[in-house]
Write an enzyme that holds these catalytic residues in place. Structure first.
Site, PDB file in Angstrom:
ATOM      1  N   HIS A  66       0.634  -1.320   0.334  1.00 42.10           N
ATOM      2  CA  HIS A  66      -0.150  -0.342  -0.042  1.00 42.10           C
ATOM      3  C   HIS A  66       0.964   1.404  -0.378  1.00 42.10           C
ATOM      4  O   HIS A  66       0.832   1.991  -0.843  1.00 42.10           O
ATOM      5  CB  HIS A  66      -0.625   0.068   1.520  1.00 42.10           C
ATOM      6  CG  HIS A  66      -1.420   1.407   1.393  1.00 42.10           C
ATOM      7  ND1 HIS A  66      -3.597   1.052   0.494  1.00 42.10           N
ATOM      8  CD2 HIS A  66      -1.545   2.315   1.569  1.00 42.10           C
ATOM      9  CE1 HIS A  66      -3.467   2.393   0.916  1.00 42.10           C
ATOM     10  NE2 HIS A  66      -2.563   2.752   1.838  1.00 42.10           N
ATOM     11  N   GLU A  67       1.738   1.351   1.092  1.00 42.00           N
ATOM     12  CA  GLU A  67       2.595   2.328   1.082  1.00 42.00           C
ATOM     13  C   GLU A  67       4.187   2.644   0.078  1.00 42.00           C
ATOM     14  O   GLU A  67       3.697   3.908  -0.411  1.00 42.00           O
ATOM     15  CB  GLU A  67       3.356   2.608   2.336  1.00 42.00           C
ATOM     16  CG  GLU A  67       2.303   2.542   3.622  1.00 42.00           C
ATOM     17  CD  GLU A  67       1.740   3.983   3.471  1.00 42.00           C
ATOM     18  OE1 GLU A  67       1.811   4.871   2.907  1.00 42.00           O
ATOM     19  OE2 GLU A  67       0.141   2.819   4.441  1.00 42.00           O
ATOM     20  N   GLU A  99      -4.529   7.428  -3.321  1.00 42.60           N
ATOM     21  CA  GLU A  99      -5.419   6.422  -2.811  1.00 42.60           C
ATOM     22  C   GLU A  99      -5.841   5.171  -4.418  1.00 42.60           C
ATOM     23  O   GLU A  99      -5.254   3.901  -3.566  1.00 42.60           O
ATOM     24  CB  GLU A  99      -6.638   6.742  -1.808  1.00 42.60           C
ATOM     25  CG  GLU A  99      -7.099   5.151  -1.081  1.00 42.60           C
ATOM     26  CD  GLU A  99      -5.886   5.293   0.215  1.00 42.60           C
ATOM     27  OE1 GLU A  99      -5.171   5.109   0.186  1.00 42.60           O
ATOM     28  OE2 GLU A  99      -6.516   4.210   1.008  1.00 42.60           O
TER      29      GLU A  99
HETATM   30 ZN    ZN Z   1      -2.966   4.944   1.323  1.00 43.49          ZN
END
Ligand code: ZN
Length: 487
Positions: free
Chosen positions: A256-257, A286
Site C-alpha cells: 500500500h505505502e 489512494e
Molecule cells: Zn493510502
C-alpha cells in the site's frame, strides 16, 4: 513566471522541511523532544503561512493569469495550482485558522482518552464545536451547491457531495447483496501459527518494495506506529511500516505505502521544486496504493510469482501451506466493526456510513448527541454487526478529532478509480495475468508512469481520470472487479 517559480521553489523546500520534521516525529523523535518539536512546527507554519498569503505572491499569480494563452501547459498548471493554494490560504481569516488549530490540538488528546475509556460524552462538546467550525470553514471557502462541497474540494479538487452520493447509491445495494452471497467468514483468518521474527518481516517488506520498483537510492523504509508515506523531495521518498509478529498485515501495508511511493518517485523531473511535483489528489493517490495492495497484491498471479520466496523467508509459518489456502487467507470476507481492518467487499460500506453521518452533521439534520445511536444503527443495517462500544464504533477514527470533514470519501474514490484504471491497463496489456505472474512489474509501472505518475498535479483529478480511462469516475468497474473476484 521566473519570479513565480522562485517563490514556488522556496515554498516547496519549506514544505519538505516540514515533512522531514513530521517524518522524524513519527519515526525517530525521543519522548522528551516533542514539546520543542511542537514549537518548531508552530514557527515553521507561521513562516510558511506568511509566505503563502503574501500579497506580492497574489499579484504575481494575477499577472501570470493575465498572460494565460501564451503559457506552456506546465506553466498554466503551475499558475492554476498556485491560485488554488493562494485562495485556500487567504480565504480563511487568520484568527479563524488559529482558533481552528487550537481546537484541533485540544480535541486530539480528549479523543484519545475518550476512545480509551469508551466515553463519547467527554468528546461530544469538542466535536460539536468542530462541526460548527467546519461549517464556518465551508462558508469562508465558498461552494456552489452545499457546504460539504467546499470541504471535499480541499482533498479532491472539483468533487461534490452530489457526485459522491451518486457513487454510493450505485454501490450500496450491490455491496450488501454480494456480502450476503459470499457469506460472512469466507476464507480463513490471517492468524499465523508460529510468530514472525520482526527482522525477517522487515527484510521481506524491503524485498517486496524492491520487487514492485521502489527505488531505495531515492527513498527508505522505516518503522512507525502507523504505516505512512511522505515525500521530502523528488529524490527522497519515505515509507514506514509496522510489524506485529502475529500478523501478515505488514505485507499489504508495504504494498500500500509502496504504491503511494511509486507515484511520487515517478513524477516528471521537469516538475521538481514546484507544487506540481506530487500526486494530484488523495483519491488518485489512494487509487495507486489500492492498485498495488489489492488488485495486484492480493491476486493469484502475484502470489504465483511471490509465494515461493514467502515460503523460503518464513518456512515455519508457510512451509506446509498450499498457495490456494494462502489465497483464501488473504482474501477473507469478514464484515466487522473496524474500517481499517475491513476486507475489499465491506470496506466502502464503512466509508458510506461516515459520509452519511458527516453530511448530516454539517447540514444540521443530525446532532452530535445522537451520533453514536445513528452510527450503531447503520452498522447493524449495512454490515449486520452489533457495535459493543463507542470505542469500537463512533470513536474509532481520528479524522473528526482532526477536523478533517470531507476526507473519508477519498478512500472510496481511490478504490473506484483503482479498478477503472486497472481496466484501462488490461486493455493495453491483454496478457496482464502473465505479466504479473512473471514478475514483470516494470511493464505495469511504466504504463502507470506514462499515464499518471509523470504528470504529478498537472491535470486536475477528474481530467486525469478522463485522459487515462476515457470516461468519468464510474463505479461499475469496481463492482465488476469484486464480482469476478469473490463470486
Ligand atoms: Zn493510502
Amino acid at each position: 513566471m521566473e519570479n513565480l517559480r522562485t517563490l514556488a521553489a522556496e515554498l516547496c523546500d519549506l514544505h519538505h522541511v516540514m515533512a522531514l520534521m513530521q517524518w522524524d516525529q513519527e519515526v525517530m523523535l525521543p519522548v522528551r523532544g516533542s514539546a520543542e518539536r511542537a514549537q518548531q512546527f508552530a514557527t515553521m507554519s507561521g513562516i510558511i503561512h506568511r509566505k503563502e498569503v503574501d500579497p506580492a505572491l497574489g499579484e504575481l499569480i494575477s499577472k501570470a493569469e493575465f498572460r494565460g494563452d501564451s503559457l506552456s501547459v506546465i506553466d498554466l498548471a503551475l499558475v492554476r495550482k498556485m491560485r488554488r493554494n493562494f485562495d485556500q490560504s487567504t480565504k480563511l481569516p487568520e484568527e479563524f485558522v488559529v482558533e481552528f488549530s487550537t481546537l484541533t490540538s485540544q480535541a486530539l488528546p480528549v479523543w484519545v482518552a475518550a476512545r480509551k475509556n469508551n466515553d463519547f460524552a467527554s468528546f461530544a462538546p469538542l466535536l460539536t464545536k468542530m462541526v460548527a467550525m467546519s461549517r464556518q470553514q465551508a462558508d469562508y471557502l465558498g461552494y456552489e451547491e452545499e457546504p460539504y462541497d467546499a470541504l471535499l474540494d480541499l482533498y479532491e479538487e472539483g468533487l461534490t457531495a452530489a457526485r459522491v452520493r451518486e457513487c454510493f447509491d450505485a454501490l450500496r445495494e450491490p455491496l450488501r447483496k454480494m456480502i450476503a452471497q459470499v457469506g460472512s467468514g469466507h476464507g480463513g483468518d490471517d492468524g499465523v501459527g508460529e510468530p514472525f521474527i520482526v527482522e525477517e518481516q522487515i527484510r521481506f517488506a524491503d524485498q517486496l518494495l524492491a520487487k514492485i520498483g521502489f527505488d531505495f537510492e531515492r527513498g527508505r523504509q522505516d518503522r512507525s506506529a502507523h504505516p505512512f508515506s511522505t515525500g521530502l523531495g523528488g529524490c527522497d521518498q519515505r515509507v514506514t511500516n509496522r510489524y506485529n509478529p502475529q500478523s501478515i498485515e505488514f505485507i499489504f501495508s508495504a504494498l500500500h505505502e509502496g504504491g503511494h511511493a511509486l507515484y511520487e518517485q515517478n513524477v516528471g523531473v521537469d516538475l521538481a521544486r514546484t507544487p506540481l511535483a506530487s500526486g494530484v489528489s488523495l483519491g488518485i493517490h489512494e487509487s495507486q496504493s489500492r492498485l498495488w495492495e489489492n488488485i495486484i497484491g492480493r491476486s493469484a498471479p502475484f502470489w504465483q510469482h511471490c509465494f515461493s520466496s514467502l515460503r523460503e523467508s518464513f518456512p515455519a509459518q508457510f512451509g506446509n501451506l498450499a498457495l490456494g489456502d494462502f489465497m483464501k487467507i488473504i482474501n477473507g470476507v469478514h464484515p466487522g466493526l473496524i474500517r481499517v481492518e475491513a476486507d475489499e467487499l465491506s470496506y466502502n460500506l464503512h466509508v458510506l456510513i461516515r459520509f452519511e453521518l458527516e453530511t448530516a452533521l454539517l447540514d444540521g439534520s443530525l446532532q452530535v448527541a445522537d451520533l453514536p445511536a445513528a452510527w450503531n444503527e447503520r452498522y447493524r443495517d449495512y454490515l449486520g454487526v452489533t457495535v459493543p462500544s463507542d470505542s469500537d464504533g463512533v470513536l474509532q477514527d481520528i479524522h473528526w478529532a482532526h477536523g478533517s470533514f470531507g476526507y473519508f470519501p477519498t478512500y472510496t474514490i481511490g478504490n473506484l478509480a483503482s479498478a477503472q484504471i486497472w481496466h484501462a491497463y488490461c486493455l493495453f496489456d491483454l496478457d496482464h495475468e502473465a505479466t504479473i505472474a512473471h514478475g514483470d512489474f516494470g511493464k505495469i509501472r511504466q504504463w502507470l508512469s506514462q499515464q499518471i505518475y509523470q504528470h504529478g498535479s498537472v491535470y486536475p483529478p477528474h481530467e486525469l481520470l478522463l485522459r487515462v480511462t476515457g470516461e468519468e469516475l464510474n463505479p461499475d468497474y469496481f463492482l465488476r472487479y469484486l464480482e469476478k473476484k469473490f463470486l
